[in-house]
Design a protein around this motif. Structure first.
Motif, short mmCIF file in Angstrom:
data_model
loop_
_atom_site.label_atom_id
_atom_site.label_comp_id
_atom_site.label_asym_id
_atom_site.label_seq_id
_atom_site.Cartn_x
_atom_site.Cartn_y
_atom_site.Cartn_z
N LEU A 19 0.69 -1.00 -0.19
CA LEU A 19 0.02 -0.08 0.19
C LEU A 19 0.83 1.10 0.35
O LEU A 19 1.96 0.82 0.27
N PRO A 20 0.58 2.30 -1.07
CA PRO A 20 1.18 3.41 -0.77
C PRO A 20 0.80 3.67 1.03
O PRO A 20 0.20 3.81 1.47
N LEU A 21 2.60 4.74 1.19
CA LEU A 21 2.43 5.04 2.54
C LEU A 21 2.54 6.64 2.12
O LEU A 21 3.69 7.32 1.73
N SER A 30 7.99 2.95 0.70
CA SER A 30 8.14 2.31 1.52
C SER A 30 7.15 0.66 1.10
O SER A 30 6.69 0.53 0.30
N PRO A 31 7.94 -0.37 1.71
CA PRO A 31 7.10 -1.78 1.50
C PRO A 31 5.66 -1.36 1.92
O PRO A 31 5.04 -2.68 1.68
N VAL A 32 5.43 -0.82 2.72
CA VAL A 32 4.07 -1.27 3.37
C VAL A 32 3.46 0.45 4.05
O VAL A 32 4.25 1.33 3.52
N ARG A 105 9.99 2.25 10.94
CA ARG A 105 11.05 2.69 10.02
C ARG A 105 9.58 2.98 8.53
O ARG A 105 8.46 2.55 8.69
N PRO A 106 10.30 4.14 8.24
CA PRO A 106 11.08 4.35 6.86
C PRO A 106 12.01 5.27 8.23
O PRO A 106 10.61 5.93 7.97
N LYS A 107 12.95 6.01 7.86
CA LYS A 107 13.05 7.35 8.39
C LYS A 107 12.94 8.46 7.62
O LYS A 107 12.48 8.04 5.83
N LEU A 135 10.21 10.57 15.62
CA LEU A 135 9.97 9.67 16.51
C LEU A 135 10.23 8.13 16.37
O LEU A 135 9.23 7.52 15.99
N PRO A 136 12.02 7.23 16.01
CA PRO A 136 11.84 6.34 15.98
C PRO A 136 11.34 5.53 17.30
O PRO A 136 11.54 6.15 17.67
#
Length: 141
Positions: A19-21, A30-32, A105-107, A135-136
């Motif tokens: 899905l697009p992020l 992003s892969p998600v 993630r991603p950064k 905020l990671p």
């Protein structure tokens, strides 16, 4: 009376593969992406909730329900534009906003300036009045 109002917004979506992020009106590689009725832009959704809440106008679900076909797949930038119309209709504007995006993630550093520019443009304010932070969050196993 045009007093100062402060609102708080918060949004969370589950992530799904392929899905697009969208965050802050910007597509993030992003892969998600967010599983959502709209484009799932949690940053804009939280911002809309903060703006609506500051004026006691309810929340994003009241104005843009996820049960309505009108909002299926909608670009959240449109939701922010409509929210700003409500804000301006009450005689208010944006003084400043501060957004924190918490995720593993991603950064997001490469996207922050574009997010700030996009949000400032939609809200009709200067980029110096829009803060977006990452905020990671540590991975939970």
């Amino acid at each position: 009376m045009n007093d100062i109002r402060i609102g708080n917004g918060y949004d969370v979506h589950a992530l799904g593969p392929g899905l697009p992020l969208m965050l802050g009106g910007v597509r993030v590689e992003s892969p998600v992406g967010c599983i959502a009725h709209s484009d799932g832009d949690v940053a804009i959704h939280a911002l809309c909730d903060a703006l609506l809440g500051a004026l006691a106008l309810g929340d994003i679900g009241k104005h843009f329900p996820d049960t309505s076909d009108e909002f299926k797949g909608i670009d959240s930038k449109i939701l922010l534009q409509r929210t700003m119309s409500l804000v301006k209709g009450k005689g208010y504007g944006v003084c400043n906003v501060d957004i924190t995006i918490a995720m593993q993630r991603p950064k997001l550093a490469p996207y922050i300036t574009e997010m700030r520019e996009t949000l400032a443009r939609i809200m009709g304010t200067d980029i110096s009045r829009v803060s977006v932070k990452f905020l990671p969050v540590p991975q939970i196993s």
